[in-house]
Design a protein around this motif. Structure first.
Motif, short mmCIF file in Angstrom:
data_model
loop_
_atom_site.label_atom_id
_atom_site.label_comp_id
_atom_site.label_asym_id
_atom_site.label_seq_id
_atom_site.Cartn_x
_atom_site.Cartn_y
_atom_site.Cartn_z
N GLY A 105 13.18 16.09 0.26
CA GLY A 105 14.46 15.94 -0.45
C GLY A 105 15.23 17.23 -0.62
O GLY A 105 16.36 17.21 -1.12
N GLU A 106 14.65 18.36 -0.22
CA GLU A 106 15.36 19.63 -0.37
C GLU A 106 16.32 19.82 0.80
O GLU A 106 16.13 19.27 1.88
CB GLU A 106 14.38 20.80 -0.39
CG GLU A 106 13.47 20.77 -1.60
CD GLU A 106 12.27 21.67 -1.41
OE1 GLU A 106 11.94 22.39 -2.34
OE2 GLU A 106 11.66 21.65 -0.32
N CYS A 131 23.47 27.22 -2.38
CA CYS A 131 24.07 25.97 -2.86
C CYS A 131 24.61 26.18 -4.26
O CYS A 131 24.47 27.26 -4.83
CB CYS A 131 23.04 24.84 -2.84
SG CYS A 131 21.84 24.97 -4.17
N SER A 133 23.79 24.05 -6.78
CA SER A 133 23.03 23.10 -7.60
C SER A 133 21.75 23.74 -8.14
O SER A 133 21.43 24.87 -7.80
CB SER A 133 22.70 21.86 -6.78
OG SER A 133 23.87 21.30 -6.25
N ASN A 134 21.05 22.95 -8.89
CA ASN A 134 19.80 23.42 -9.49
C ASN A 134 18.85 22.24 -9.61
O ASN A 134 18.34 21.93 -10.69
CB ASN A 134 20.13 24.02 -10.88
CG ASN A 134 18.89 24.60 -11.52
OD1 ASN A 134 17.93 24.96 -10.83
ND2 ASN A 134 18.89 24.68 -12.85
N CYS A 135 18.64 21.55 -8.48
CA CYS A 135 17.84 20.31 -8.51
C CYS A 135 16.42 20.62 -9.02
O CYS A 135 15.82 21.62 -8.62
CB CYS A 135 17.79 19.69 -7.12
SG CYS A 135 19.44 19.34 -6.45
N TYR A 137 13.58 19.41 -8.52
CA TYR A 137 12.41 19.30 -7.64
C TYR A 137 12.43 20.34 -6.52
O TYR A 137 11.54 20.38 -5.67
CB TYR A 137 12.37 17.90 -6.99
CG TYR A 137 13.66 17.54 -6.28
CD1 TYR A 137 13.89 17.93 -4.97
CD2 TYR A 137 14.66 16.82 -6.93
CE1 TYR A 137 15.07 17.62 -4.31
CE2 TYR A 137 15.84 16.50 -6.29
CZ TYR A 137 16.04 16.90 -5.00
OH TYR A 137 17.22 16.60 -4.36
N CYS A 138 13.45 21.22 -6.51
CA CYS A 138 13.71 22.03 -5.31
C CYS A 138 13.17 23.46 -5.44
O CYS A 138 13.44 24.14 -6.43
CB CYS A 138 15.21 22.08 -5.06
SG CYS A 138 15.67 23.22 -3.76
N THR A 140 13.63 25.45 -2.60
CA THR A 140 14.48 26.17 -1.65
C THR A 140 15.47 27.10 -2.35
O THR A 140 15.72 28.21 -1.91
CB THR A 140 15.27 25.14 -0.81
OG1 THR A 140 14.33 24.36 -0.09
CG2 THR A 140 16.21 25.81 0.16
N GLN A 175 23.01 25.11 3.65
CA GLN A 175 22.21 24.42 2.63
C GLN A 175 22.92 23.14 2.21
O GLN A 175 22.35 22.09 2.12
CB GLN A 175 22.15 25.30 1.38
CG GLN A 175 20.80 25.39 0.78
CD GLN A 175 20.16 26.63 1.31
OE1 GLN A 175 20.79 27.65 1.35
NE2 GLN A 175 18.95 26.52 1.73
N ASN A 211 25.95 17.44 0.23
CA ASN A 211 25.59 16.62 -0.94
C ASN A 211 26.79 15.84 -1.46
O ASN A 211 27.92 16.35 -1.44
CB ASN A 211 25.04 17.52 -2.05
CG ASN A 211 23.57 17.82 -1.84
OD1 ASN A 211 22.77 16.90 -1.64
ND2 ASN A 211 23.21 19.09 -1.85
N ARG A 253 20.74 16.24 -10.12
CA ARG A 253 21.69 16.16 -9.01
C ARG A 253 23.10 16.24 -9.58
O ARG A 253 23.33 15.89 -10.74
CB ARG A 253 21.50 14.84 -8.24
CG ARG A 253 20.13 14.68 -7.63
CD ARG A 253 19.92 15.57 -6.43
NE ARG A 253 20.64 15.07 -5.28
CZ ARG A 253 20.90 15.80 -4.19
NH1 ARG A 253 20.56 17.08 -4.16
NH2 ARG A 253 21.52 15.27 -3.17
#
Ligand code: SF4
Length: 414
Positions: A105-106, A131, A133-135, A137-138, A140, A175, A211, A253
């Motif tokens: 998912g990354e 990117c 974002s700050n997901c 689960y990530c 990367t 990304q 995204n 997300r």
């Protein structure tokens, strides 16, 4: 970004599939490691020639399952006798689905000093790194940081150099390509794509992962650029990841389901023959049965032409890794249910193309004497007996679609 260990058994064709998997993983920034001790994911590319081989494959899968956090089994035995691995906590996948499962998912990782690469007739053009974002689960994002966008002129120059070097397909990567320019306060992805398409020469352009949260603010302008430029494949890869707003919030997300639907509806309204590619993570720690049903309902309703299903796994150092996870059996069952729906939708997509005529670009050699081509919507069309038909990598040709499998079509040159 994951570390992976890959083992390949059997014939040269299977080894070719492993090379393709490795190339995709490297393009996405993942790193190979020797042995299983340091690997986040092990990949077992199986063979199934004789019974003894099958017993060896099963034994090796059992060993790898106990040595690594995640095991993916692919290859001939996985496809022909996937049920043989039913008692193990493994993902059994087609070769083509392995890279996205490893990716978890990354987003793909573009290195800070990424330069364009020409691989056959395919030019890889990283337009930015990082990117916005700050997901949760990530992993990367720790390596790449916030978005850093070179100017349009700099990227167009790199694209021009790729075309002059022989690129017939330019893959615009990053990304999160949808946030190109956010760091300088200008949302210039549509203009960049327009300018790349203006370069003299016969080539195609594929926009990489964007995204939904990033492209939502520019989706109308972006859809117009797609409608106006025949060099641009009518293809977007917008990973929704879940059909539940609660899960999207826990994932941190930047979009909710409504924004994703708005992007899709806009493209649907502007383009006739196009491909929506999206990703779902199943088994996220907070995902309830009702949340999962929302993801299934979204998938069944939107019916994307390309779908990546990833079974959630923890990445060390991420917030999601600290959450209490779901059991392996639940994740496995949900992943299986979604993969079955994916197969049904993809089969329907490709079956509907039989009898149609499309212009395709021959992009890379396939197995045996076949060539993998991409049509206007970046759907895969295989031309068999390519040498006999005089088709070479880099050619643009008209084909009639004569047959299909779940994930691709076959075409006859006209
Ligand atoms: S958008 Fe999310 S998944 Fe992609 S790199 Fe950024 S934090 Fe990671």
């Amino acid at each position: 970004m994951a570390t992976y260990h890959i083992e390949t058994y059997g014939c040269t064709s299977n080894r070719g599939e492993s090379r393709r998997i490795e190339r995709s993983l490297r393009d996405a920034g993942h790193r190979p490691v020797e042995g299983t001790a340091e690997a986040d994911v092990a990949i077992l590319n199986t063979c199934t020639v004789v019974e003894k081989t099958e017993r060896n494959m099963l034994r090796r899968a059992e060993e790898l399952e106990s040595e690594t956090a995640d095991l993916i089994v692919t290859g001939c035995m996985a496809l022909a006798q996937g049920e043989a691995f039913a008692d193990l906590d493994v993902q059994v996948l087609h070769w083509e689905d392995v890279p996205s499962a490893v990716t978890n998912g990354e987003c793909p990782t573009t290195t800070p000093d990424a330069e364009p690469i020409l691989d056959g007739v395919v030019g890889i053009l990283p337009i930015a790194r990082g990117c916005m974002s700050n997901c949760s689960y990530c992993i990367t994002k720790f390596a790449t940081g916030r978005v850093d966008s070179p100017t349009i002129e700099a990227n167009v120059e790199k694209a021009r150099a790729l075309v002059h070097a022989g690129a017939k397909e330019i893959r615009v990567t990053g990304q999160d390509t949808g946030v190109y320019g956010w760091d300088t306060g200008e949302r210039k992805l549509p203009e960049l794509l327009d300018r790349i398409c203006d370069i003299d020469g016969e080539f195609r352009v594929r926009l990489g992962m964007a995204n939904p949260g990033g492209i939502h603010g520019i989706h109308e302008e972006l859809a117009d650029v797609f409608a106006d430029n025949r060099k641009l494949y009518d293809f977007i890869h917008a990973p929704v990841q879940s059909g539940s707003d609660e899960v999207l919030e826990a994932m941190r997300r930047q979009h909710r389901v409504g924004k994703f639907r708005e992007v899709v509806d806009t493209f649907e309204g502007r383009l006739d023959h196009w491909t929506l590619s999206t990703d779902f993570i199943v088994g996220f720690p907070t995902e309830t049965e009702a949340d999962f049903e929302r993801s299934m309902a979204l998938l069944a309703d939107v019916r994307p032409e390309k779908i990546n299903v990833t079974r959630f796994s923890k990445r060390p150092g991420t917030d999601a890794a600290e959450m209490k996870g779901l059991g392996g059996t639940i994740k496995k069952e949900r992943s299986k249910a979604m993969s079955e729906l994916k197969r049904e939708i993809c089969t329907e997509t490709h079956a509907s193309m039989v009898g149609e005529t499309h212009e395709v670009l021959a992009v890379e050699p396939g197995t045996g004497d076949s060539i993998k081509c991409r049509d206007e919507a970046y759907r895969q069309v295989i031309v068999t007996d390519a040498a006999e038909r005089g088709v070479e990598v880099g050619d643009l040709l008209e084909v009639e679609v004569t047959a299909h499998e779940a994930m691709y079509c076959f075409g006859e040159p006209i």
